[in-house]
Write an enzyme that holds these catalytic residues in place. Sequence first.
Site, PDB file in Angstrom:
ATOM      1  N   CYS A  57      -0.488   4.002   2.662  1.00 26.60           N
ATOM      2  CA  CYS A  57      -0.516   3.834   3.912  1.00 26.60           C
ATOM      3  C   CYS A  57      -0.434   2.557   4.292  1.00 26.60           C
ATOM      4  CB  CYS A  57      -1.763   4.412   4.675  1.00 26.60           C
ATOM      5  SG  CYS A  57      -3.253   3.843   3.723  1.00 26.60           S
ATOM      6  N   SER A  58      -1.341   1.826   4.778  1.00 28.76           N
ATOM      7  CA  SER A  58      -1.005   0.276   5.204  1.00 28.76           C
ATOM      8  C   SER A  58      -2.247  -0.564   5.047  1.00 28.76           C
ATOM      9  CB  SER A  58      -0.849   0.411   6.640  1.00 28.76           C
ATOM     10  OG  SER A  58      -2.120   0.903   7.462  1.00 28.76           O
ATOM     11  N   CYS A  59      -2.979  -0.397   3.816  1.00 28.06           N
ATOM     12  CA  CYS A  59      -4.073  -1.180   3.461  1.00 28.06           C
ATOM     13  C   CYS A  59      -3.812  -2.663   3.400  1.00 28.06           C
ATOM     14  CB  CYS A  59      -4.830  -0.628   2.042  1.00 28.06           C
ATOM     15  SG  CYS A  59      -5.610   1.111   2.251  1.00 28.06           S
ATOM     16  N   CYS A  94       1.035  -1.114   0.052  1.00 26.24           N
ATOM     17  CA  CYS A  94      -0.008  -0.007  -0.034  1.00 26.24           C
ATOM     18  C   CYS A  94       1.028   1.168   0.024  1.00 26.24           C
ATOM     19  CB  CYS A  94      -0.988  -0.056   1.166  1.00 26.24           C
ATOM     20  SG  CYS A  94      -1.814   1.549   1.263  1.00 26.24           S
TER      21      CYS A  94
HETATM   22 FE    FE Z   1      -3.392   2.080   2.646  1.00 30.54          FE
END
Ligand code: FE
Length: 220
Positions: A119-121, A116
């Site tokens: 961010c951190s999906c 991602c």
């Molecule tokens: Fe994300």
Amino acid sequence: MSDGHISEPASQDHGHEHPKHELSRYAKRIYAIRDLLLEKGVITEKDIRCQIEYQEARSPANGAKLVARAWVDPNFKSRLISDPKAACAEMSIDATSINEFVVLENTEKVRHMVVCTLCSCYPRPILGRPPDWYKSFNYRSRAVNDPRGVMREFGLDLPDDAEVRVHDSTADIRYLVLPLRPKGSEGLGELELTRLVTRDSMIGVMDALPALPSHELATS
Ligand code: FE
């Protein structure tokens, strides 16, 4: 962890609360909001505990079950690829919170890798919480610029003729990599196969673990 390298942190934060003076600004804000919600009766301590237990119950074991079943059952594999959420439901895995869920099948010639960049999906219902390195700026940039270099760091040295496809997760789309079934694993049952499916192989930065000869499996 040296600069420029991606690896696990020395320790991970698994639930216990740090003394408040050690907390970052954002963590302090989260605790302040939690305390206010409790004080106003919007949520209870039990709600928080249940939610933490629910979050902790989601782990790469879910993904490993899907992969191992796909390895032994070609019909299930087809369903997992064509309708991943329905295939999850078959295995009693709740993937309904994912908007669009895509399963990417690795082959000898094409390897998929998930990042991602924003961010951190991450497919949390399938893999639990993302590792810290997945959320790092280092990984998010290098996965795009040098995916083969990242794979090498994880121990996967791909031949030049293998193609690498990098997939950018978003709030709407989450990916699961279906790694190649390891050579030599033909005699293993579904449960034994789940032990070869690592979290990192389902993110696509490495392959599944090699199958050990049966006498080694019996003693390990
Ligand atoms: Fe994300």
